[in-house]
Write a protein that holds these residues in place. Structure first.
Motif, short mmCIF file in Angstrom:
data_model
loop_
_atom_site.label_atom_id
_atom_site.label_comp_id
_atom_site.label_asym_id
_atom_site.label_seq_id
_atom_site.Cartn_x
_atom_site.Cartn_y
_atom_site.Cartn_z
N ARG A 1 -1.47 13.51 -6.50
CA ARG A 1 -2.24 13.94 -5.23
C ARG A 1 -1.75 15.32 -5.05
O ARG A 1 -2.82 16.47 -4.87
N ARG B 1 0.73 -1.19 -0.04
CA ARG B 1 -0.06 -0.12 -0.06
C ARG B 1 0.91 1.24 0.03
O ARG B 1 0.61 2.19 -0.64
N GLU C 1 -6.96 9.75 -4.26
CA GLU C 1 -7.14 8.71 -3.44
C GLU C 1 -8.56 7.83 -3.77
O GLU C 1 -8.50 6.70 -3.34
N LEU D 1 2.15 2.00 -3.45
CA LEU D 1 0.98 2.67 -4.02
C LEU D 1 0.89 4.06 -3.94
O LEU D 1 0.68 5.00 -4.72
N ARG D 2 0.84 4.47 -2.67
CA ARG D 2 0.74 5.97 -2.12
C ARG D 2 1.82 6.62 -2.89
O ARG D 2 1.67 7.71 -3.36
N LEU E 1 1.21 7.53 -6.43
CA LEU E 1 0.28 8.56 -6.57
C LEU E 1 0.36 9.91 -5.85
O LEU E 1 -0.24 10.62 -6.23
N SER E 2 1.66 10.00 -5.46
CA SER E 2 1.77 11.29 -4.70
C SER E 2 2.09 12.53 -5.49
O SER E 2 1.53 13.48 -5.36
N GLU F 1 -6.23 5.09 -4.75
CA GLU F 1 -5.67 4.28 -3.65
C GLU F 1 -6.62 3.06 -3.21
O GLU F 1 -6.32 2.07 -2.70
N HIS F 2 -7.90 3.62 -3.11
CA HIS F 2 -8.90 2.59 -2.58
C HIS F 2 -9.41 1.49 -3.84
O HIS F 2 -9.76 0.50 -3.38
#
Length: 472
Positions: free
Chosen positions: A299, A288, A323, A291-292, A295-296, A326-327
């Motif tokens: 974001r 996870r 976000e 993955l964050r 995506l930073s 991310e889900h």
């Protein structure tokens, strides 16, 4: 073509054409994509000479790419296989303006026809896009939609099968005329249902297609079929569904060239399994946190937009695209699943949002600058997500490799995709294995499976299928 590659070539059935054991599959490649174009050039540079496309791939843009690239090469450099039958995109617009006979309206946006009146339009358009006066091989593309539709309606039986092969016969008669006119050289059928057991009411038969061709002409040009074959879907090589013979055996006896599709994408464990490696030995599996990190940047870009314009974020989530992803991503089971959800759940809402923002803020230089940054970043983000999803399945790839070795495949340091491809190319009766090589590095990996001999492909495939496997 380099002479060093010549020994690899093999007959494409009784056509007289010699093809490479690995074909360039054009599903999901299209003109204008520099990476796809580079991959096709790399394939040709390495000695590959069979390209498989369709009017339906990319709504014609796949054929356009092939035509654009091949104009750079001498005539005869490649065998081009294309297909027709689907009524989607441009063809659906055409069919709604002009009524074609015998159309199967399978879904609102998916119709199908192999009637000569429709095929006439398809041949002409394909030839134009491919920049060819004569097409090497023309295939009816998944004509089994007629049977699938009948089964869905609960009205399938021998009556429907007789009608199905009548339609095949009429299409073959039309294609024979096109051979005589010099518009095509050879023809055939691409059907996913050739490999289904004969007990399945939607199974299609190469034998009955052959009989249809013979009823048209004793000197017919039906000499190529295309069917799925991989480690988990091995019916074409192992199942005696054609009068006591397998599909490969029947084709070998009758001089029919066999093109194998989906060699690395298998339907298994209730979904699609990619027969490939996604991590190098010792590489850490994604989590996870990774993955964050992927995506930073997205974001941060979204936050900058919100601070300047206070624009409601897309995708219907309070946190925005990053976000939402991310889900969403942890719920996606495979790359194939990702490709199914990508357009309706992400691209389509994003396109609507972008159109609205353009209308509201298009005059602002800051918005235009932001959108340019987003358009440059977003494809890379999607590629990282695709890798994240794929790499999460490496444990299954490791298990499949172990099962292959248990089935008798020699351990020699090949990638899983190379093992899966080499096994198929060693099956007697297979002319060419069609591989999706959308990147030059995919071409290099696939060609690592070319050549070699002495592998008991049929035995390994049979033993692999008999081994117990986890329910994943």
């Amino acid at each position: 073509m380099g002479t060093s590659q010549a020994p690899l070539l093999r007959p494409l059935g009784g056509t007289g054409l010699q093809c490479h054991p690995l074909g360039f599959g054009c599903y999901r490649v299209m003109e204008g994509n520099a990476t796809h174009e580079a991959a096709l050039r790399e394939y040709l540079h390495r000695g590959g000479n069979l390209i498989d496309t369709s009017a339906n791939y990319g709504d014609g843009r796949s054929e356009l790419m092939v035509g654009n690239i091949l104009k750079e090469y001498p005539e005869g450099q490649a065998i081009v296989v294309t297909k027709g039958g689907y009524i989607q995109g441009q063809n659906l617009t055409l069919a709604r303006k002009r009524t074609f006979p015998e159309v199967v309206q399978y879904d609102e946006d998916l119709w199908h026809s192999i009637h000569p009146e429709f095929l006439e339009t398809q041949l002409r358009r394909s030839a134009q896009r491919l920049r060819r006066n004569t097409l090497d091989v023309y295939l009816l593309h998944n004509p089994e939609y007629y049977l699938e539709d009948a089964a869905r309606r609960g009205t399938i039986g021998e009556k429907q099968h007789r009608e199905f092969y009548r339609r095949i016969r009429e299409a073959f008669g039309f294609l024979e005329e096109k051979v005589r006119a010099g518009e095509i050289c050879w023809y055939g059928v691409s059907s996913n249902n050739f490999v289904k057991p004969s007990s399945d009411p939607t199974a299609t038969s190469i034998e009955r297609c052959w009989q249809a061709a013979e009823s048209v002409s004793q000197r017919h040009h039906f000499r190529v079929v295309q069917l799925p074959l991989n480690l988990y879907e091995s019916g074409g090589a192992l199942q005696a569904s054609h009068g006591g013979r397998t599909a490969l055996e029947f084709c070998r006896e009758h001089g029919i060239g066999v093109l194998v599709n989906r060699p690395l994408n298998a339907f298994a464990f209730g979904g699609m399994v990619r027969l490939a490696d996604f991590l190098k030995p010792g590489q850490t599996p994604p989590d996870r946190q990774s993955l964050r990190a992927a995506l930073s940047g997205l974001r941060a870009l979204e936050e900058a937009l919100h601070q300047r314009f206070e624009i409601p974020v897309p995708c219907g989530t309070p946190g925005g695209i990053a976000e939402y992803l991310e889900h969403l991503v942890p719920q996606v089971s495979s790359v194939a699943h990702w490709e199914q959800v990508l357009y309706p759940y992400l691209i389509q809402p994003l396109e609507r949002w972008a159109t609205e923002c353009q209308q509201l803020y298009g005059q602002h230089a800051e918005w235009r600058q932001w959108w340019t940054q987003f358009a440059e970043m977003f494809p890379a983000v999607l590629e990282k997500i695709r890798w994240h999803i794929a790499a999460s399945r490496q444990s299954l790839s490791d298990e499949i490799r172990a099962r292959l070795r248990q089935a008798g495949y020699p351990a020699d340091g090949e990638t899983l995709s190379q093992m899966a491809l080499r096994l198929l190319t060693q099956l007697e009766g297979v002319s060419s294995v069609l591989v999706g090589m959308r990147r030059p590095e995919y071409v290099a990996d696939a060609f690592g499976a070319a050549g070699g001999s002495g592998l008991d492909g049929l035995g390994i495939l049979s033993r692999f299928g008999a081994l117990p496997s986890r329910n994943s």
